[in-house]
Design a protein around this motif. Structure first.
Motif, short mmCIF file in Angstrom:
data_model
loop_
_atom_site.label_atom_id
_atom_site.label_comp_id
_atom_site.label_asym_id
_atom_site.label_seq_id
_atom_site.Cartn_x
_atom_site.Cartn_y
_atom_site.Cartn_z
N VAL A 179 9.62 12.55 91.71
CA VAL A 179 9.35 12.93 93.05
C VAL A 179 9.04 14.27 93.44
O VAL A 179 9.51 15.29 92.69
N SER A 180 7.81 14.57 93.99
CA SER A 180 7.25 15.87 94.37
C SER A 180 7.42 16.37 95.59
O SER A 180 7.60 17.53 95.90
N GLU A 181 7.89 15.66 96.54
CA GLU A 181 8.21 15.92 97.92
C GLU A 181 8.90 15.12 98.80
O GLU A 181 8.77 13.81 98.45
N TRP A 182 9.59 15.40 99.63
CA TRP A 182 10.44 14.55 100.43
C TRP A 182 10.42 15.27 101.83
O TRP A 182 11.12 16.40 102.09
N ASN A 183 9.93 14.55 103.12
CA ASN A 183 9.89 15.12 104.33
C ASN A 183 10.45 14.16 105.15
O ASN A 183 10.69 13.01 105.25
N GLY A 184 10.78 14.84 106.55
CA GLY A 184 10.94 14.27 107.72
C GLY A 184 9.64 14.36 108.45
O GLY A 184 8.97 15.47 108.22
N PHE A 185 9.05 13.59 109.28
CA PHE A 185 7.93 13.52 110.30
C PHE A 185 8.02 13.09 111.68
O PHE A 185 8.98 12.30 112.07
N VAL A 186 7.31 13.76 112.69
CA VAL A 186 7.24 13.45 113.86
C VAL A 186 5.62 12.83 114.19
O VAL A 186 4.85 13.98 113.81
N GLY A 187 5.53 12.04 114.75
CA GLY A 187 4.15 11.62 115.05
C GLY A 187 3.70 10.92 116.30
O GLY A 187 4.72 10.74 117.15
N TYR A 188 2.59 11.10 116.90
CA TYR A 188 2.10 10.59 117.82
C TYR A 188 0.86 9.36 117.56
O TYR A 188 0.13 9.80 116.75
N GLN A 189 0.77 8.40 118.34
CA GLN A 189 -0.25 7.19 118.10
C GLN A 189 -0.83 6.68 119.38
O GLN A 189 -0.03 6.71 120.24
N HIS A 190 -2.04 6.53 119.42
CA HIS A 190 -2.72 6.34 120.52
C HIS A 190 -3.20 4.78 120.31
O HIS A 190 -4.05 4.58 119.27
N PHE A 191 -2.87 3.77 121.20
CA PHE A 191 -3.33 2.41 121.08
C PHE A 191 -4.76 2.40 121.70
O PHE A 191 -4.68 2.06 122.96
N ALA A 192 -5.77 2.76 120.80
CA ALA A 192 -7.08 2.53 121.43
C ALA A 192 -7.35 0.93 121.81
O ALA A 192 -8.00 0.68 122.79
#
Length: 267
Positions: A179-192
């Protein structure tokens, strides 16, 4: 005389052929076969019999056919029966149907007024995201990173998060070393489109000794998903993190419910 006799004998056959397409559908509809009610309604509309077509779609809708409810609602909107169109269209919308949401928005716009305009705008915003999973598991392969890296992510995107526009989750990256990295994330997505979903996310977590730069880790990723309704998606992306450096990735995601059911079945 012989020709006349042949013509007289053949006339009932021609009439039977001409009516054979409508009668079986009506008979099957009477027997409760919903597909037949829908097809019969479509045929009656083509023949200009809107009243009988409505009756056929009512039978299909009452039997639980989403297609029948949608056709019934649209027919009633076209005929100016806005009050009667609402119930079948709400039924379709509540089944997470993009078409149902858009048809219901059309109904509210036809009614007019600021309240109905706001309701219609909300429905149009919801529509492309309705039939997507509230959470999914995605596996990506990173190309061009510090080492060839696989990425396993849990992405949570309920309708409560701005109609799935916002997402949160966690991802675990690993190489042949571990295992090289472990993250939390937050994102935004656009429904084109309902099937085309560009996205971006920022990541923060920790990088292990098997990474390029152990310790605190930050990163970002942008990409696009090709969504397939409730099933999942495929995606391509570009990103970078302190642990992996810059990379391109390709991946596939599956509805989290399907993954959990599969794991329970394996056990």
């Amino acid at each position: 005389m012989r020709r006349l006799a042949v013509l007289v004998l053949m006339t009932p056959l021609f009439v039977a052929c001409a009516t054979s397409q409508a009668l079986p559908r009506g008979t099957a509809c009477d027997r409760g076969q919903l597909w037949a009610c829908n097809e019969w309604g479509d045929q009656l509309l083509q023949d200009g019999d809107r009243s009988q077509a409505e009756d056929a779609f009512v039978r299909a809708c009452d039997g639980g056919s989403e297609r029948g409810c949608l056709a019934l609602g649209r027919l009633r909107i076209a005929d100016g029966n806005l009050a009667g169109a609402e119930a079948p269209l709400v039924t379709v919308y509540e089944n997470d149907s993009e078409e149902g949401a858009l048809a219901l928005a059309e109904l509210y716009e036809a009614r007019g007024g600021p309240d109905h305009a706001r309701a219609a705008a909300k429905l149009r915003h919801e529509a492309p995201a309705l039939d997507k999973p509230p959470f999914d598991f995605a596996m990506q392969y990173r190309i061009g990173a510090w080492r060839p890296t696989a990425d396993l992510a849990l992405n949570i995107q309920p309708m409560a998060f701005l109609d799935r526009r916002l997402s949160i989750g966690t991802n675990l990256a690993y190489t042949s070393l571990g295992v090289s990295e472990w993250n939390g994330f937050v994102g935004y997505q656009h429904f084109a489109r309902s099937w085309l979903v560009p996205y971006g996310r920022v990541m923060m977590g920790t990088a292990t000794r098997y990474s390029r730069d152990p310790g605190f880790n930050v990163g970002a990723e942008v990409g696009a998903k090709l969504a397939w309704s409730y099933i999942g998606h495929v995606n391509v992306a570009a990103g970078m993190s302190q642990a992996s450096g810059g990379y391109m990735s390709v991946g596939v995601g599956l509805n989290g419910i399907f993954v959990l059911l599969a794991l329970l079945h394996v056990r």
